[in-house]
Every structure is written in C-alpha cells, then in structure tokens.
Design a protein around this motif. Sequence first.
Motif, short mmCIF file in Angstrom:
data_model
loop_
_atom_site.label_atom_id
_atom_site.label_comp_id
_atom_site.label_asym_id
_atom_site.label_seq_id
_atom_site.Cartn_x
_atom_site.Cartn_y
_atom_site.Cartn_z
N VAL A 84 31.67 46.28 46.71
CA VAL A 84 32.34 47.12 45.94
C VAL A 84 33.02 46.56 45.00
CG1 VAL A 84 34.55 48.86 45.89
CG2 VAL A 84 32.93 48.57 48.23
N SER A 85 32.73 46.93 43.54
CA SER A 85 33.17 46.35 42.47
C SER A 85 32.70 47.20 41.18
CB SER A 85 32.31 45.06 42.01
OG SER A 85 32.63 44.50 40.69
N HIS A 86 33.86 47.36 40.34
CA HIS A 86 33.68 47.96 39.23
C HIS A 86 32.69 47.49 38.05
CE1 HIS A 86 34.40 49.80 35.16
NE2 HIS A 86 34.60 50.98 35.82
N ASP A 87 32.78 46.39 37.90
CA ASP A 87 31.72 45.48 37.02
C ASP A 87 30.79 44.88 37.56
OD1 ASP A 87 34.18 46.24 35.49
OD2 ASP A 87 34.73 44.33 34.92
N LEU A 88 29.82 45.02 36.85
CA LEU A 88 28.52 43.84 37.06
C LEU A 88 28.91 42.54 36.74
CD1 LEU A 88 25.60 43.71 38.47
CD2 LEU A 88 24.79 44.21 35.83
N ASN A 89 29.37 42.41 35.55
CA ASN A 89 29.69 41.03 35.24
C ASN A 89 31.09 40.75 35.75
OD1 ASN A 89 31.04 39.03 33.35
ND2 ASN A 89 28.86 38.58 33.13
N LEU A 90 31.57 39.80 36.54
CA LEU A 90 32.64 39.27 37.09
C LEU A 90 33.62 38.59 36.28
CD1 LEU A 90 31.40 38.45 40.44
CD2 LEU A 90 32.41 40.55 39.96
N LEU A 91 33.49 38.42 34.88
CA LEU A 91 34.44 37.85 34.14
C LEU A 91 35.93 38.34 34.23
CD1 LEU A 91 35.02 35.54 31.90
CD2 LEU A 91 34.20 36.93 30.15
N ARG A 92 36.02 39.58 33.95
CA ARG A 92 37.39 40.18 33.86
C ARG A 92 38.06 40.15 34.97
NH1 ARG A 92 39.67 45.00 35.27
NH2 ARG A 92 37.34 45.83 36.20
N GLN A 93 37.15 40.45 36.37
CA GLN A 93 37.85 40.71 37.61
C GLN A 93 38.16 39.20 38.10
OE1 GLN A 93 35.79 44.60 38.74
NE2 GLN A 93 34.92 42.74 39.66
N THR A 94 37.18 38.22 37.98
CA THR A 94 37.48 36.70 38.43
C THR A 94 37.61 35.77 37.57
OG1 THR A 94 35.01 36.29 38.58
CG2 THR A 94 35.75 37.65 40.32
N ARG A 131 39.20 39.24 48.03
CA ARG A 131 37.98 39.12 48.54
C ARG A 131 37.09 40.38 47.86
NH1 ARG A 131 34.70 40.92 52.68
NH2 ARG A 131 36.73 41.83 53.72
N ILE A 132 35.87 40.06 47.28
CA ILE A 132 34.96 41.54 47.11
C ILE A 132 34.49 41.98 48.46
CG2 ILE A 132 32.85 42.22 45.71
CD1 ILE A 132 33.55 40.08 43.93
N SER A 133 34.76 43.12 48.62
CA SER A 133 34.39 43.79 49.90
C SER A 133 33.14 44.57 49.78
CB SER A 133 35.59 44.77 50.43
OG SER A 133 35.74 46.05 49.28
N LEU A 134 32.36 44.65 50.79
CA LEU A 134 31.18 45.30 51.41
C LEU A 134 31.27 46.95 51.26
CD1 LEU A 134 29.49 43.20 53.83
CD2 LEU A 134 28.91 43.20 51.56
N LEU A 135 30.44 47.80 50.82
CA LEU A 135 30.69 48.99 51.07
C LEU A 135 30.59 49.70 52.66
CD1 LEU A 135 31.05 52.06 49.65
CD2 LEU A 135 28.21 51.97 49.99
#
Length: 334
Positions: A84-94, A131-135
């Motif tokens: 579950v993540s909005h972005d494919l690239n994780l720069l903004r989020q992480t 933590r990035i969660s699983l669907l």
Amino acid sequence: MLRSLYYLAPVLGGYTVTSYYLLKNPHILHKKKRLSFHCRHIAHRGGAGERLENTLEAFDNAMANHTDLLELDCHLTKDGQIVVSHDLNLLRQTGHDVEISDLNYEELPPYKASLEVTFFPGHFSSGSDRRISLLEEVFKRYPETPINVEIKEENTELIKKVSDLVKRYQRTNRTIWASMSDSIMRKCRAENADMPSIFTPRRGFTVLLLYYTGLLPFVSLPESVVETYMPSIINRTYFPNNRLMRNRFLVYLQEKLMMNKGLFQHLQDRGIQVYLWVLNQDSDYQRAIEYGATGIITDYPSKLRRFLQRYDGEQQVRGGVQDIERNRQQSERY
C-alpha cells in the motif's frame, strides 16, 4: 426553412420532455444499482493529514473516527508482494530515490518521520508507524470495511493479484476498483467485473457531455461510483500540475458544469454514489453537502467526523422545529 422547423420543433420538444422525465425517473429504463455500502466519511490514504499516509496506524485512526470507506493505492514489489503506497518511486515518502518494483518487500525503506499533506500544502503529518504495509494486512485487519483500491500502474500481474486477494477474503462486493487510466480500468473490469468500479476522468467527461445533451437518461452506465475533485479547491488546497487547469475562468467553468445537483441526484437515483475529493476544510465539507454529494474524501478523519456530527445535530434540531410548526398549524385549523 420554415417547413423544416415545422417538423423539427415537435421532435425536439418531444425529445426534451422525454429526456427530462427519464432524468427524474431513471428506474423506467435502468435497474438501480444496489451497493452493499453507502459512504459519507471517506479517509484519503487512510487520513494523510493526521497520520503517515497509507500506514496501518492511519487506517486505525480513520476507523476510530467512524470512516465508512478507506481509500488507498497499490504497487507490486520485486518479489510479488502487493504493498500500500501512493507513489511507485519512494523519494517523496522515504527520501530514497528507488522504485518499489525494484525492491523485495523486506528491502523497502521506512517512511519519513513526517510528510507534507499533498492536498493541503504547508501542513504535515507524523506517526509512530513508518512501515509500508501489505494490502493483505489491511484486508485482514478490516474485514467488513469497504476499501477503495486504486491501481496506479498498468501491471497485469498486480491487477490479477489484487483480484485474487479480494476473492480470497470474500470482499468482492465491498472493494472498489479505482484508476485514472482507461486502459488500466478495462483490465481491472476484465479481471473481476463483479467488483464495483469508478468512472475514469474520460468517462466522467462523457457523462457530463451526455447530461448536457439530454442523452444521459438513455445510456447504461457500468460504473458504480463517481470520484471527482471539487473545482473550487483548485489554487487553495489543490494545485494541478497542468497550469492551464489553474486558470481562474476554467476553474469557475468547471465548478458550474461539474457541481450540478440535478446530475448528482440522477446518478444517485440510479444507485451511483458521488464522492468529492480531497476536502480538508469545514467550508468545503459544507459545500459538498449542498451540492448533493454522497460522500466526502478527506485527509482529516477526525475533522470530518466532528463536522458531520454537528451537521447531523443541526439537521435534527431543524427537523424538530419544523415538526413543531406543522403541529401548531394543524392545531390552529381545528
């Protein structure tokens, strides 16, 4: 010319009257959709203004504030896990310039300690869960809660795995297919046509065109949910990448054309729910209700909960006053 008008006028008149009648009575041509949920309170990315977006902590907070629908986004990791993540690239989020599809699930970096709220620039959220969660974790944790799953990339494996997971947890009737892309949505519906789906932007434009030409009452609509922005938030809390979209005249025109109570009522009479996003201020919540929207998508679940409680309380008081006045008038007659 006059002879043509002689025949054309009654045809146009008949068409107009028929279209208007069917607009008000869509059940004559269309069987009303019966969704298993009716959503007023919708948590965008789980409530990205109060907890870190798309985390289990955010979803827990949304549920504690009586949300009716969790909205989230999905991607597939290198080892085939649906995250579950909005972005494919994780720069903004992480802070790490990597793509989810290039990493195994265990290699995904944690979210930053705080994130700016996308639809409320200058405001930030934080939380203890980074933590990035699983669907699958979300499905397990909230088995009865409707969930809006947006597919962000045209990935056949991702779409099939989401569908398989939905079937495994027996939540086909309360999980919504969502995408901004027509081609992705076609694949989603082909994979699992029993899941309700939203209108893509192109399909939404088609509905507007059909409505203003009077054709909408005659046309079948396979979608079950409209999810669209309220144009009046543009240049305040929503800043589209396309600069043309920010033009004041175009914003005004969109508001007049899109926010139409008659259109919203027709769709709801056909069992199609209308959600407006992403609203983060009381004045915008109020406007959405006045337009006749079914539901409000927000980054602030607790703020929307408090607003709806106040609104419902005021409606009850107003209804009580009206009942008293009706009783008084009836007593005066007799």
